[in-house]
Design an enzyme around this catalytic site. Structure first.
Site, PDB file in Angstrom:
ATOM      1  N   HIS A 164     -36.301 -56.682  52.000  1.00 52.92           N
ATOM      2  CA  HIS A 164     -35.092 -56.680  52.844  1.00 52.92           C
ATOM      3  C   HIS A 164     -35.175 -55.543  53.858  1.00 52.92           C
ATOM      4  O   HIS A 164     -34.980 -55.731  55.050  1.00 52.92           O
ATOM      5  CB  HIS A 164     -33.856 -56.519  51.971  1.00 52.92           C
ATOM      6  CG  HIS A 164     -32.608 -56.270  52.749  1.00 52.92           C
ATOM      7  ND1 HIS A 164     -32.031 -57.221  53.544  1.00 52.92           N
ATOM      8  CD2 HIS A 164     -31.842 -55.151  52.886  1.00 52.92           C
ATOM      9  CE1 HIS A 164     -30.951 -56.712  54.126  1.00 52.92           C
ATOM     10  NE2 HIS A 164     -30.826 -55.465  53.744  1.00 52.92           N
ATOM     11  N   ARG A 173     -37.988 -64.668  54.617  1.00 59.74           N
ATOM     12  CA  ARG A 173     -38.201 -63.232  54.779  1.00 59.74           C
ATOM     13  C   ARG A 173     -39.441 -62.868  53.978  1.00 59.74           C
ATOM     14  O   ARG A 173     -39.374 -62.762  52.749  1.00 59.74           O
ATOM     15  CB  ARG A 173     -36.967 -62.486  54.261  1.00 59.74           C
ATOM     16  CG  ARG A 173     -36.874 -61.029  54.679  1.00 59.74           C
ATOM     17  CD  ARG A 173     -35.810 -60.304  53.872  1.00 59.74           C
ATOM     18  NE  ARG A 173     -36.316 -60.013  52.541  1.00 59.74           N
ATOM     19  CZ  ARG A 173     -35.580 -59.877  51.441  1.00 59.74           C
ATOM     20  NH1 ARG A 173     -34.271 -60.014  51.507  1.00 59.74           N
ATOM     21  NH2 ARG A 173     -36.141 -59.608  50.271  1.00 59.74           N
ATOM     22  N   TYR A 198     -36.619 -59.338  42.045  1.00 62.02           N
ATOM     23  CA  TYR A 198     -35.776 -60.530  42.060  1.00 62.02           C
ATOM     24  C   TYR A 198     -36.432 -61.806  42.559  1.00 62.02           C
ATOM     25  O   TYR A 198     -35.813 -62.836  42.569  1.00 62.02           O
ATOM     26  CB  TYR A 198     -34.493 -60.256  42.845  1.00 62.02           C
ATOM     27  CG  TYR A 198     -34.698 -59.751  44.265  1.00 62.02           C
ATOM     28  CD1 TYR A 198     -35.012 -60.630  45.298  1.00 62.02           C
ATOM     29  CD2 TYR A 198     -34.579 -58.389  44.567  1.00 62.02           C
ATOM     30  CE1 TYR A 198     -35.194 -60.176  46.588  1.00 62.02           C
ATOM     31  CE2 TYR A 198     -34.762 -57.923  45.867  1.00 62.02           C
ATOM     32  CZ  TYR A 198     -35.073 -58.819  46.872  1.00 62.02           C
ATOM     33  OH  TYR A 198     -35.263 -58.366  48.150  1.00 62.02           O
TER      34      TYR A 198
HETATM   35  C1  TPP Z   1     -19.933 -56.082  55.452  1.00 65.20           C
HETATM   36  C2  TPP Z   1     -21.250 -55.713  54.850  1.00 65.20           C
HETATM   37  N1  TPP Z   1     -21.425 -55.834  53.531  1.00 65.20           N
HETATM   38  C3  TPP Z   1     -22.590 -55.495  52.960  1.00 65.20           C
HETATM   39  C4  TPP Z   1     -23.627 -55.022  53.706  1.00 65.20           C
HETATM   40  C5  TPP Z   1     -24.936 -54.603  53.033  1.00 65.20           C
HETATM   41  N2  TPP Z   1     -25.991 -55.529  53.439  1.00 65.20           N
HETATM   42  C6  TPP Z   1     -26.853 -55.241  54.422  1.00 65.20           C
HETATM   43  S1  TPP Z   1     -27.867 -56.508  54.772  1.00 65.20           S
HETATM   44  C7  TPP Z   1     -27.194 -57.462  53.551  1.00 65.20           C
HETATM   45  C8  TPP Z   1     -27.708 -58.853  53.333  1.00 65.20           C
HETATM   46  C9  TPP Z   1     -27.623 -59.668  54.589  1.00 65.20           C
HETATM   47  O1  TPP Z   1     -28.191 -60.922  54.373  1.00 65.20           O
HETATM   48  P1  TPP Z   1     -28.381 -61.954  55.544  1.00 65.20           P
HETATM   49  O2  TPP Z   1     -27.103 -62.144  56.267  1.00 65.20           O
HETATM   50  O3  TPP Z   1     -29.018 -63.163  54.967  1.00 65.20           O
HETATM   51  O4  TPP Z   1     -29.355 -61.259  56.585  1.00 65.20           O
HETATM   52  P2  TPP Z   1     -30.870 -60.775  56.333  1.00 65.20           P
HETATM   53  O5  TPP Z   1     -30.779 -59.365  55.888  1.00 65.20           O
HETATM   54  O6  TPP Z   1     -31.474 -61.678  55.342  1.00 65.20           O
HETATM   55  O7  TPP Z   1     -31.496 -60.865  57.679  1.00 65.20           O
HETATM   56  C10 TPP Z   1     -26.198 -56.768  52.889  1.00 65.20           C
HETATM   57  C11 TPP Z   1     -25.415 -57.300  51.761  1.00 65.20           C
HETATM   58  C12 TPP Z   1     -23.403 -54.894  55.094  1.00 65.20           C
HETATM   59  N3  TPP Z   1     -24.358 -54.422  55.914  1.00 65.20           N
HETATM   60  N4  TPP Z   1     -22.225 -55.253  55.631  1.00 65.20           N
END
Ligand code: TPP
Ligand code: TPP
Ligand code: MG
Ligand code: MG
Lengths: 328, 374, 374, 328
Positions: C269, C265, C278
């Site tokens: 985020h 990425r 971080y």
């Molecule tokens: C059930 C849930 N918990 C927490 C979140 C908050 N949240 C949004 S994106 C994220 C991280 C997701 O990481 P990843 O699966 O690696 O996908 P990326 O964002 O890196 O594409 C979090 C914790 C959420 N959307 N849904």
């Protein structure tokens, strides 16, 4: 030692967490992004740096596991303070919350207390995307075995969080996210005057009672100020705790004013206001000069943020209900 | 049709005792027991079976509302239970009566929840044996959390070894639950001192194993980065050796292991269940030949590790236990109705207090009016 | 300290294009494209990046409330998106803007939810591209269910092959959710025609990969009994070849595969995030050298598959798209407030009707009194 | 063709499912043990044998996945009828239910309807162990996007299930498990007289209204019969649907009787009765001669079965409330 500081609610919560970590090395903070990042709202800012990765734990992305392991840690004698990142993400943990967290103490006839605090930023008004603006408190308040509290301003945020961490029952701690940036002077040297599970009169008044909590307290106080300009003297109650709920406070007020409007962001249908209305009509049947009215969210998913102000109770909708209750 | 299944070689099953009671050896899992220890294991097996039979009978007599039997799974339970030290902690499902026995939990206290006089029944901290968990999979996360706690204490004390380890029990059906898989992830990421102990009894009520997985369950662990091993779940010696070794590794800081104890639910799922609706009697017959208790009995006999006196006095002991259970069960008092309110919270709660008071005076109103029952 | 980690040999990474743009070959994954097809892939990559940059800019200008960028992940998205046939169905997270583009979803329609005028924005059935899913992991189960439906249709029609297959997108963080692991189990047990496509961008907001797993993620599949493969997620050719092959296998009835697209990425985020808190700037610099678009550009140049005209006209096309997005975004109307009530249910619901009527007349009361805003 | 048969509620539900499977090959049944076993209550008995494993699907043991895949199947054009084995096991699926099942239609502005029926045996009174006797309906009725219904007798069970399967919205179908063995004549040739989302007067009366649903209807009718012996003429309303809830029916009745008692097994605190009380005190403020009273479960986990009759509303508790409302 400086004991009073002007703090935002987010910083007041952060300070409370710091004090809890200092006071008892059994307290832990767990959640997604609570470590280096300090949480998406920075409520856990710098705590991992100062207390280490064994006290402030960045967890894998799994809410059921956050709750489930917190229960196991509590059984080993720890006092976990867990963070759910947003209101809409607590549901994967709902099973652990309803079937284990809420029931373990009763199931074990008191042998397994679970002193766990579940912090959940909740409510709307910050222009967020779906699942980031919900008010799910009724799902928890309906559940025996859980306690549910929510502060409305930085001073309460500080004290209520400390009290919640000291409580030996599970406490669902709803933080009104759109008030994270509200400021107030927090004086750590003053002991809190209100017990955790009592409400308070946020503004005394004589003509009508508004009962509200969390993010709506400020809105209702503003509404009361506006009403004053029109010659109406409204009493505003900040309930603070939804389980238990300070029904005595509400009834005492209604017995004086004869009128009640309950305000929350959560949907009206089966929201906390329903229970308050049901209790008040029962206990204050002869004091009520008008039906208890409720102002809150609709029976609809939280809408896209560009129209969220239509979903959220605002001054106009509150005053409209006040008018209707008054003119009844 | 191509197939996306990875090939991982033949399925291995750790065995130290054949179904005929022959002692065999395994390069990774040694076990060296005294005669008395062998006999003690047999005693555990026999008592477990007696408890189970008695509880089943009590259910038929209407003394219990339900019983979830462990017939056929005694070796998996006794072997893993005896692998633990007193400081280790077990998180059971609702079927681990044999484990309870090895932990020193009074079998009578297991009956309370099946009789309907309690939702728990014992103090989990007295014998490091958590309450039975009915919601499938929930306890695996508790086990991991508890293990993380053990680990944190060691880390804070600057110790490389942990004072204890944890066993998380679950079934083949449970392996499909999100919670169980999340518990694998957490244990792996935190390297927590936990042994996941799956009693694969090949059925989740009416659903056979293939509804939950298309490869042997012990391999599930490999996808999460830790070791999985399948053990003959009807071989108490193998289960003991395997569990002991991986608990020890966990205590040494080597992290989690998944043990799949391959066994068979010889009875119904619970006394409410009717397995004739969904499985063949022939299967059961085949598994009877692998009975965990008969196997151990042959071993003791063949090797003259126990004599008739031993078996006779064990029968007596079993019978005495059964009598105690029977009588104790009938004597288990119904809770006071007002207990409904007593432990909802650890601290006072206004609503509960109000409802309690109202219900107490409602009940009292009947006492005032004799003849009108509540 | 012993270690319970199973050893599975070295980590393999499928690559067809080196970071320097050299075309390499892989025994299992062949790809034979025409010059025009290579250029088309580059166009997808470039347009995806342009959409992403424009949306990021629109957020800064206050036109969007938030944007979840895909900078650096374009090859993973375009390669997998282009591997699908129109009949295949994609279940995205909230970041699959490149996939949307390859499916033919108008990028403008992606902006609605980030602007806050919609919680969806397009018709999922028009291009077989489900709505963005924000709750981590939920969509993987939908994908498996959809695939089970495809499979049932084939079974009922007596066909061995399926008419289509499904792609379930998720992130490295999502791999820890119960739902995602349950989706693996179901896909495996039902042998559903689904490809799990994990964009391992190495971060879940502020949490690095090692908070979610201690072994490479593609190996997760092995524990569930299906094949997992790691592909260079910044190599559009490899992603295309690998996804194509496993989608084809799925259509042929060979069941699920897990593809881990190893990528990075490169941005925050979301626009609300501050990655400097971080992670190290140096990491980002290292990954810039592996940029998926530059790699493909070198390849086209070196092999004279595209000339300056191509790049120039693509720049123009990108710019035009950006202008259209910018203008289109600003013109996206706010929904009518009464839309809150309009699609809560498919059929009439008394409470919603009552609340709608009450709110409509409340709003109307302001219109009657000019000067008093709602 | 024989059209009328005396059936237990379980058999009536089974027959309704059979008719649904016959009528539309897009309908599917999914759940744990629904196949060969026919469900732990035999509600799906013989359906897999007659319709095959592609129509009646034994699933892995994972409720979130049951709901999640049902959603995917519905997106492919199927109409899944899913079974949750017991009330207390629905929570692992709560996230999929609240965040996806309930919201997809609104999120997609109507493009993605999810015609899914979630059957849940609920309520107590059968002497079961923990998690097998809960009444979680308020958690669902509070959730916009879901419809919640519950039959009280075999005839309604048959028709309401058929109507629920025909509905294009998600319907949470709560089956009062302790009434599974109640019998009545079910005549398939008679079209149902009541729409799915309307309540009905189960017993007309003049002195006081009892509103109830599901398992409590029989209990309340018995209470009304007992009251009649004492010269009181109670009206009993079977609400049948909790979302939407037939508030008009309740208010019309209260306007005639002036008194209302709401009865459910679920905890009183924030239960469906709270909403009914809140609505009725608002709409019938001047007709009410006494406060709306509620009889229901306590704010406590469901107790061990040997004392469950203390938790469950029975004739005495209902009549006690009737007395209090009457004497007010
Ligand atoms: C059930 C849930 N918990 C927490 C979140 C908050 N949240 C949004 S994106 C994220 C991280 C997701 O990481 P990843 O699966 O690696 O996908 P990326 O964002 O890196 O594409 C979090 C914790 C959420 N959307 N849904
Ligand atoms: C979450 C949840 N869903 C469903 C049930 C109902 N149920 C009780 S036991 C059981 C099967 C469990 O099978 P398995 O995990 O193999 O354990 P076993 O009973 O064979 O020991 C089911 C479905 C439950 N208790 N919890
Ligand atoms: Mg089993
Ligand atoms: Mg990621």
């Amino acid at each position: 030692m400086k004991t009073a500081e002007t703090l935002t609610m987010a910083k007041a919560l952060n300070l409370a967490l710091r004090r809890c970590l200092e006071a008892d090395d059994k307290t832990l903070i767990m959640g997604e992004d609570v470590g280096k990042l300090g949480g998406v709202f920075r409520v856990t800012d710098a705590l991992q740096k100062d207390f280490g990765e064994h006290r402030v734990i960045d967890t894998p992305l799994a809410e059921s596991a956050i709750l489930g392991t917190a229960i196991g840690l509590a059984m080993r004698g720890f006092r976990p303070i867990v963070e759910i990142q947003f209101d809409g993400f607590v549901y994967p943990a709902y099973d652990q919350i309803v079937s284990q967290l809420a029931k373990m103490h009763a199931r074990s006839r008191g042998q397994v207390p679970l002193p766990i605090v579940v912090r959940i930023p909740y409510g709307g008004g910050i222009g967020a995307v779906e699942h980031h603006s919900e008010s799910p408190e009724a799902y928890f308040a309906h559940t025996a075995g859980l306690r549910v509290v929510t502060p409305s301003h930085p001073v309460d945020a500080y004290w209520m969080l400390r009290q919640a961490v000291a409580c030996n029952d599970p406490v669902i701690f709803f933080e009104p996210k759109r008030r994270y940036w509200d400021k107030a002077e927090v004086d750590e040297s003053l002991e809190p005057t209100t017990p955790l599970f009592a409400g308070r009169v946020a503004r005394p008044g004589t003509d009508l009672t508004i009962a509200c909590y969390g993010p709506m307290v400020r809105t209702c106080l503003e509404a009361a100020a506006a009403a004053e300009a029109e010659g109406r003297n409204l009493e505003v109650l900040d309930l603070r705790s939804l389980s238990p709920l300070d029904v005595d406070l509400v009834c005492a007020s209604v017995e004086r004013t004869g009128r009640l409007v309950v305000v929350h962001e959560a949907p009206v249908w089966l929201g906390v206001g329903a229970e308050i209305a049901a209790r008040v009509q029962e206990r204050c049947f002869y004091s009520l000069q008008a039906p208890v009215l409720r102002v809150g969210g609709f029976h609809a998913p939280y809408p896209p943020s560009r129209i969220e102000e239509h979903y959220l109770p605002d001054l106009d909708r509150i005053l409209d209900a006040v008018d209707r209750a008054t003119e009844h | 049709m191509p197939d996306t299944r990875p090939s991982e070689g033949p399925v291995e099953l750790v065995q130290l005792l054949t179904p005929e009671g022959e002692r065999v050896h395994h390069p990774d899992y040694e076990l060296d027991l005294s005669d008395a220890e062998y006999r003690a294991l047999f005693r555990d097996l026999a008592l477990t079976r007696r408890v189970d039979l008695e509880a089943t009978a009590l259910q038929r007599q209407g003394e219990l509302g339900l019983w979830a039997g462990c017939l056929g799974q005694e070796a998996a339970q006794v072997g893993s239970g005896r692998a633990m030290t007193p400081d280790d902690f077990a998180f059971p499902t609702y079927r681990e009566h044999g484990v309870a026995l090895t932990r020193g939990v009074d079998p009578l206290s297991l009956l309370g929840l099946f009789r309907g006089v309690s939702n728990g029944g014992w103090d989990p901290f007295e014998r490091n044996f958590a309450l039975y968990t009915i919601v499938i999979g929930n306890q695996c996360l508790h086990a991991v959390g508890y293990a993380m706690g053990v680990q944190m204490e060691a880390a804070r004390a600057g110790e490389a070894e942990h004072s204890s380890a944890v066993v998380a029990y679950f079934g083949d059906g449970a392996s499909s639950q999100g919670d169980v898989n999340e518990s694998f992830i957490w244990a792996s990421v935190f390297n927590a001192p936990v042994v996941f102990f799956c009693q694969n009894n090949q059925w989740a009520i009416s659903e056979p194993l293939e509804k939950q997985t298309r490869i042997p369950l012990y391999r599930r662990a490999h996808g999460f980065g830790f070791h999985g091993v399948r053990v003959d779940g009807n071989d108490v010696l193998a289960v003991l050796a395997v569990t002991k070794r991986h608990l020890q590794q966990a205590r040494e800081g080597a992290g989690p292991t998944l043990i799949e104890a391959f066994t068979y639910r010889m009875g119904a799922h619970t006394t409410s269940d009717d397995p004739t609706r969904y499985r063949l009697a022939a299967d059961l017959e085949a598994w009877k030949l692998k009975d965990p208790i008969e196997r151990m009995r042959s071993f003791l006999w063949k090797n003259q590790l126990a004599d008739q006196d031993f078996f006779d006095s064990l029968d007596e002991e079993s019978e005495a236990l059964a009598v105690r259970l029977r009588e104790g069960c009938r004597a288990l008092p119904d809770p006071d109705p007002l207990e409904i309110f007593d432990h909802v919270y650890a601290e006072p709660h206004a609503l509960v207090a109000e409802e309690r008071a109202a219900y107490a005076s409602y009940l009292a109103s009947f006492e005032a009016e004799p003849g009108v029952p509540a």
